[in-house]
Design a protein around this motif. Structure first.
Motif, short mmCIF file in Angstrom:
data_model
loop_
_atom_site.label_atom_id
_atom_site.label_comp_id
_atom_site.label_asym_id
_atom_site.label_seq_id
_atom_site.Cartn_x
_atom_site.Cartn_y
_atom_site.Cartn_z
N SER A 110 -16.11 11.86 49.06
CA SER A 110 -15.03 12.10 48.09
C SER A 110 -13.98 13.04 48.67
O SER A 110 -12.77 12.85 48.47
CB SER A 110 -15.59 12.68 46.79
OG SER A 110 -16.45 11.75 46.16
N ILE A 111 -14.43 14.07 49.39
CA ILE A 111 -13.47 14.99 50.00
C ILE A 111 -12.70 14.29 51.12
O ILE A 111 -11.48 14.45 51.26
CB ILE A 111 -14.20 16.24 50.53
CG1 ILE A 111 -14.85 17.00 49.37
CG2 ILE A 111 -13.24 17.14 51.29
CD1 ILE A 111 -15.69 18.18 49.79
N GLU A 112 -13.40 13.48 51.91
CA GLU A 112 -12.73 12.74 52.99
C GLU A 112 -11.59 11.90 52.42
O GLU A 112 -10.48 11.89 52.96
CB GLU A 112 -13.73 11.83 53.70
CG GLU A 112 -13.09 10.94 54.76
CD GLU A 112 -14.01 9.85 55.28
OE1 GLU A 112 -13.55 9.06 56.14
OE2 GLU A 112 -15.17 9.78 54.84
N ARG A 113 -11.84 11.21 51.32
CA ARG A 113 -10.84 10.30 50.75
C ARG A 113 -9.73 11.05 50.01
O ARG A 113 -8.66 10.48 49.75
CB ARG A 113 -11.51 9.32 49.79
CG ARG A 113 -12.45 8.34 50.46
CD ARG A 113 -12.86 7.25 49.48
NE ARG A 113 -13.59 7.78 48.34
CZ ARG A 113 -14.91 7.86 48.27
NH1 ARG A 113 -15.65 7.45 49.29
NH2 ARG A 113 -15.51 8.36 47.19
N ALA A 114 -9.95 12.32 49.68
CA ALA A 114 -8.96 13.07 48.91
C ALA A 114 -7.77 13.51 49.75
O ALA A 114 -6.75 13.94 49.21
CB ALA A 114 -9.62 14.29 48.27
N VAL A 115 -7.88 13.41 51.07
CA VAL A 115 -6.81 13.82 51.98
C VAL A 115 -6.22 12.57 52.61
O VAL A 115 -6.95 11.71 53.11
CB VAL A 115 -7.34 14.77 53.06
CG1 VAL A 115 -6.24 15.11 54.07
CG2 VAL A 115 -7.90 16.04 52.43
N ALA A 116 -4.90 12.46 52.57
CA ALA A 116 -4.24 11.31 53.17
C ALA A 116 -4.62 11.19 54.65
O ALA A 116 -4.51 12.15 55.41
CB ALA A 116 -2.73 11.47 53.04
N GLY A 117 -5.10 10.03 55.04
CA GLY A 117 -5.54 9.82 56.41
C GLY A 117 -6.97 10.24 56.66
O GLY A 117 -7.51 10.00 57.73
N GLY A 118 -7.58 10.89 55.65
CA GLY A 118 -8.97 11.32 55.79
C GLY A 118 -9.08 12.69 56.42
O GLY A 118 -8.15 13.19 57.06
N VAL A 119 -10.23 13.30 56.23
CA VAL A 119 -10.48 14.63 56.80
C VAL A 119 -11.96 14.76 57.12
O VAL A 119 -12.81 14.20 56.43
CB VAL A 119 -10.02 15.74 55.81
CG1 VAL A 119 -10.90 15.75 54.56
CG2 VAL A 119 -10.03 17.11 56.46
N ASN A 120 -12.26 15.45 58.20
CA ASN A 120 -13.65 15.78 58.53
C ASN A 120 -14.08 16.94 57.62
O ASN A 120 -13.32 17.89 57.42
CB ASN A 120 -13.76 16.20 59.99
CG ASN A 120 -13.30 15.11 60.94
OD1 ASN A 120 -13.93 14.06 61.05
ND2 ASN A 120 -12.20 15.35 61.62
N VAL A 121 -15.29 16.85 57.11
CA VAL A 121 -15.76 17.84 56.14
C VAL A 121 -16.97 18.57 56.72
O VAL A 121 -18.00 17.95 57.01
CB VAL A 121 -16.12 17.18 54.80
CG1 VAL A 121 -16.37 18.26 53.74
CG2 VAL A 121 -15.02 16.23 54.33
N GLY A 122 -16.84 19.89 56.87
CA GLY A 122 -17.94 20.69 57.40
C GLY A 122 -18.57 21.53 56.31
O GLY A 122 -17.87 22.15 55.51
N PHE A 123 -19.90 21.55 56.29
CA PHE A 123 -20.66 22.36 55.34
C PHE A 123 -21.34 23.46 56.15
O PHE A 123 -22.30 23.20 56.89
CB PHE A 123 -21.67 21.48 54.60
CG PHE A 123 -21.02 20.40 53.77
CD1 PHE A 123 -20.82 20.56 52.41
CD2 PHE A 123 -20.58 19.23 54.38
CE1 PHE A 123 -20.20 19.58 51.65
CE2 PHE A 123 -19.96 18.23 53.63
CZ PHE A 123 -19.76 18.41 52.26
N ALA A 124 -20.80 24.67 56.03
CA ALA A 124 -21.18 25.76 56.93
C ALA A 124 -21.80 26.92 56.17
O ALA A 124 -21.38 27.25 55.07
CB ALA A 124 -19.95 26.24 57.69
N ARG A 125 -22.78 27.54 56.81
CA ARG A 125 -23.39 28.75 56.26
C ARG A 125 -23.50 29.79 57.37
O ARG A 125 -24.41 29.73 58.20
CB ARG A 125 -24.76 28.46 55.66
CG ARG A 125 -25.48 29.73 55.14
CD ARG A 125 -26.73 29.38 54.37
NE ARG A 125 -26.41 28.77 53.09
CZ ARG A 125 -27.28 28.05 52.37
NH1 ARG A 125 -28.50 27.85 52.82
NH2 ARG A 125 -26.90 27.53 51.22
N PRO A 126 -22.57 30.77 57.40
CA PRO A 126 -22.67 31.84 58.40
C PRO A 126 -23.79 32.80 58.07
O PRO A 126 -24.12 33.01 56.90
CB PRO A 126 -21.30 32.54 58.28
CG PRO A 126 -20.43 31.61 57.50
CD PRO A 126 -21.36 30.84 56.60
N GLY A 127 -24.39 33.36 59.11
CA GLY A 127 -25.43 34.35 58.95
C GLY A 127 -25.46 35.25 60.16
O GLY A 127 -24.69 35.06 61.11
#
Length: 205
Positions: A110-127
């Motif tokens: 859903s996030i990929e499609r929400a940006v024109a041309g698509g977007v890479n989506v990263g799920f990050a947890r710093p520690g």
């Protein structure tokens, strides 16, 4: 893997410098490879051939400057998700969210499609020990390794104070770990990762 997005650098050529690190007593030898994202031209820094043949242990790539494009909220299934937009020559939305494949598969499309041309989506947890990361890659879906995604996550973490500029940070993806160093002004991002022998071959150039 430096992210094989088909349009990396499509708007403007991005230069990358690459080096390989050889185990003692043969290395380091740097740089070994220099080229653009569309064509990599080998250039030997030395003609000496060690006996026995050396094994490449790691590869470092200067990924060029990062461009932080602000922050963006995405509404997905009644949930508002906050992301930092980072461009590494291709677009990324970095969410400080659960770095699991299940989470990425649930909201990444859903996030990929929400940006024109698509977007890479990263799920990050710093520690304290680095950054755990899972990437939903535009046009490909879940991916085990994403070099520009690791860089984008590190940039977002440095920007937010969760990582220190100029200090290597380990970014752990499902396919393995990369070490990313982000300059204080974001003007340079260096990626380093382990290398292993895959195949031998010859070709005519």
């Amino acid at each position: 893997n430096t992210n094989a997005d088909p349009d990396v650098g499509a708007s403007s050529p991005r230069r990358m410098r690459m080096s390989v690190v050889l185990p003692a007593p043969f290395g380091p030898i740097s740089p070994m490879i220099a080229g653009s994202t569309s064509s990599v031209t080998p250039s030997m820094a030395t003609t000496r051939t060690p006996e026995p043949a050396a094994t490449v242990e790691a590869v470092s790539v200067e990924m060029g400057p990062a461009r932080v494009e602000g922050e963006q909220d995405f509404d997905v299934s009644g949930e508002r998700l906050h992301a930092v937009r980072v461009n590494m020559g291709n677009p990324h939305a970095v969410l400080f969210d659960a770095p699991t494949r299940e989470r990425a598969a649930a909201v990444g499309p859903s996030i990929e499609r929400a940006v024109a041309g698509g977007v890479n989506v990263g799920f990050a947890r710093p520690g304290p020990g680095g950054i755990d990361l899972v990437v939903w890659e535009r046009g490909a879906g879940l991916t085990d390794a994403c070099g520009t995604g690791a860089c984008a996550a590190a940039v977002a973490a440095v920007r937010g104070g969760a990582a220190r500029a100029g200090v290597p940070v380990e970014v752990r993806l499902p396919g393995g770990a990369l070490t990313i160093t982000v300059a204080a002004d974001l003007g340079g991002v260096t990626m380093r990762g382990a290398a292993e022998h895959v195949f031998d071959g010859t070709t005519e150039l």
